[in-house]
Design a protein around this motif. Structure first.
Motif, mmCIF file in Angstrom:
data_model
loop_
_atom_site.group_PDB
_atom_site.id
_atom_site.type_symbol
_atom_site.label_atom_id
_atom_site.label_comp_id
_atom_site.label_asym_id
_atom_site.label_seq_id
_atom_site.Cartn_x
_atom_site.Cartn_y
_atom_site.Cartn_z
ATOM 1 N N ILE A 1 4.263 2.661 -8.607
ATOM 2 C CA ILE A 1 4.668 2.948 -9.987
ATOM 3 C C ILE A 1 6.099 2.457 -10.198
ATOM 4 O O ILE A 1 6.977 2.723 -9.357
ATOM 5 N N LYS B 1 6.968 4.326 -20.262
ATOM 6 C CA LYS B 1 7.859 5.167 -19.454
ATOM 7 C C LYS B 1 7.728 4.777 -17.989
ATOM 8 O O LYS B 1 8.681 4.824 -17.225
ATOM 9 N N GLN B 2 6.516 4.410 -17.619
ATOM 10 C CA GLN B 2 6.269 3.911 -16.271
ATOM 11 C C GLN B 2 5.027 3.022 -16.306
ATOM 12 O O GLN B 2 4.193 3.157 -17.198
ATOM 13 N N ALA B 3 4.934 2.098 -15.356
ATOM 14 C CA ALA B 3 3.761 1.220 -15.307
ATOM 15 C C ALA B 3 3.359 1.032 -13.859
ATOM 16 O O ALA B 3 4.213 0.955 -12.973
ATOM 17 N N ASP B 4 2.056 0.987 -13.621
ATOM 18 C CA ASP B 4 1.626 0.799 -12.234
ATOM 19 C C ASP B 4 1.415 -0.690 -11.927
ATOM 20 O O ASP B 4 1.419 -1.541 -12.820
ATOM 21 N N LEU C 1 8.143 -2.423 -19.274
ATOM 22 C CA LEU C 1 8.803 -1.148 -18.950
ATOM 23 C C LEU C 1 9.736 -0.668 -20.062
ATOM 24 O O LEU C 1 10.206 0.461 -20.037
ATOM 25 N N THR D 1 3.168 5.720 -4.035
ATOM 26 C CA THR D 1 2.387 6.939 -3.793
ATOM 27 C C THR D 1 0.979 6.538 -3.365
ATOM 28 O O THR D 1 0.705 5.359 -3.123
ATOM 29 N N PHE D 2 0.087 7.501 -3.329
ATOM 30 C CA PHE D 2 -1.311 7.216 -3.039
ATOM 31 C C PHE D 2 -2.185 7.779 -4.148
ATOM 32 O O PHE D 2 -1.942 8.879 -4.650
ATOM 33 N N GLY E 1 -0.392 6.529 -14.065
ATOM 34 C CA GLY E 1 -0.166 5.165 -13.617
ATOM 35 C C GLY E 1 0.763 4.581 -14.632
ATOM 36 O O GLY E 1 1.966 4.794 -14.585
ATOM 37 N N THR E 2 0.180 3.915 -15.622
ATOM 38 C CA THR E 2 0.982 3.428 -16.732
ATOM 39 C C THR E 2 0.968 4.487 -17.821
ATOM 40 O O THR E 2 -0.081 4.937 -18.240
ATOM 41 N N GLN E 3 2.143 4.903 -18.227
ATOM 42 C CA GLN E 3 2.253 5.929 -19.263
ATOM 43 C C GLN E 3 3.280 5.471 -20.291
ATOM 44 O O GLN E 3 4.433 5.238 -19.945
ATOM 45 N N HIS F 1 -1.384 -2.673 -13.758
ATOM 46 C CA HIS F 1 -1.099 -2.989 -15.163
ATOM 47 C C HIS F 1 -0.142 -4.190 -15.235
ATOM 48 O O HIS F 1 -0.348 -5.102 -16.032
ATOM 49 N N HIS G 1 -0.509 3.311 -4.343
ATOM 50 C CA HIS G 1 -0.316 3.253 -5.792
ATOM 51 C C HIS G 1 1.170 3.078 -6.062
ATOM 52 O O HIS G 1 1.970 3.952 -5.731
ATOM 53 N N TYR H 1 5.658 5.872 -23.752
ATOM 54 C CA TYR H 1 6.494 6.986 -24.227
ATOM 55 C C TYR H 1 5.729 7.865 -25.203
ATOM 56 O O TYR H 1 5.952 9.061 -25.257
#
Lengths: 194, 95
Positions: B71, B26-29, B22, B62-63, A86-88, B32, B69, A90
């Protein structure tokens, strides 16, 4: 938070720093692989030692490949189901790739060592030390830093002890370098590195 | 550059907060970003769409199980815009 209002410079800085600060690393998430691999490798080490020294079992080396397969399978299942990205941050991305590559290096080192007729334990401890030390330094978690240093020391010890004892040193190092920091990490505050 | 000439896409609270998250992640859903921006789901969707239209973020739908979900990831264009924005603030504040 109003959406379309234009911002002043001080307010902009406040929003940026607040958003970055609140996107924190939950470093406790990183304890699972340490505990899983810690228990598997330590158990395999001690079982290997018992089979070599106490029994006449021909396939004394089997605990390592069997436990490694269990570890690989469990890790894949865990990351697919529990850690659905989900949230990752670096840092999380870097650490996951670091351990993935070190895992491949670990298997290659064991394969090459066995083919060369060398006990692999001093080499695998160096690989474990690199991963643990880099993880500890980037997560700013001192028990892992000390765990990494301990792996390097244990690797040197392996050079000077009898072959039968190398695996015992390996097992003890895994407990002190993986499991102890792993449990400390699990018990640490969730936002420990901020 | 006066402060009023700043990038209008970034110079609003919710969009600036999204891009700031961001920069670190690297990525956020979606959840969040909702937690960080403290806005409504509808408004967050609207602001994400604007950032996406400006080419500042990429959105992947996505799911997760049977739930949708979303992202988000910062694009190189978004990163450059954010860096310019921060430089302009620093200049304005003499930092």
């Amino acid at each position: 938070m109003p959406s379309e209002r234009a911002l002043g410079p001080e307010e902009s800085l406040e929003i940026i720093s607040d958003a970055i600060l609140r996107t924190r690393e939950d470093i406790r998430k990183n304890s699972y692989p340490l505990l899983l691999w810690g228990w598997l490798v330590a158990s395999a080490s001690f079982l290997f030692y018992v089979l070599v020294t106490i029994t006449t079992f021909k396939y004394y080396f089997l605990p390592f490949p069997i436990f490694a397969l269990i570890g690989v399978f469990s890790t894949i299942v865990y990351y697919r189901k529990k850690m659905m990205p989900g949230t990752q941050t670096y840092l999380q991305y870097f650490l996951s790739r670091l351990w993935m590559i070190l895992g491949v290096a670990f298997f290659l080192t064991v394969f090459v060592s066995i083919n060369q007729g060398l006990p692999p334990f001093a080499f695998t401890l160096i690989i474990a030390g690199i991963g643990t030390l880099v993880s500890g330094l980037t997560m700013k978690f001192k028990p892992l830093v000390w765990g990494g240093v301990l792996f390097f020391c244990a690797s040197l010890v392996c050079v000077f002890v009898a072959d039968d004892l190398k695996v015992l040193v390996h097992g003890v190092a895994i407990i002190a370098g993986y499991l102890v920091p792993g449990y400390l990490l699990k018990a640490s505050p969730s936002q420990a590195n901020q | 550059m006066s402060f009023s000439e700043l990038d209008p896409v970034l110079n609003t609270p919710v969009r600036l907060a999204i891009v700031s998250v961001l920069i670190k992640a690297k990525q956020a859903d979606f959840n969040h970003l909702l937690e960080i921006t403290k806005t409504t789901q509808g408004n967050l969707s609207h602001q994400l769409k604007k950032l996406n239209e400006a080419g500042y973020i990429g959105i992947e739908k996505t799911f997760k199980g049977s739930y949708p979900h979303t992202i988000c990831r910062l694009t190189p264009k978004g990163k450059t815009a954010f860096e310019r924005y921060v430089q302009a603030i620093k200049k304005y504040l003499h930092l």
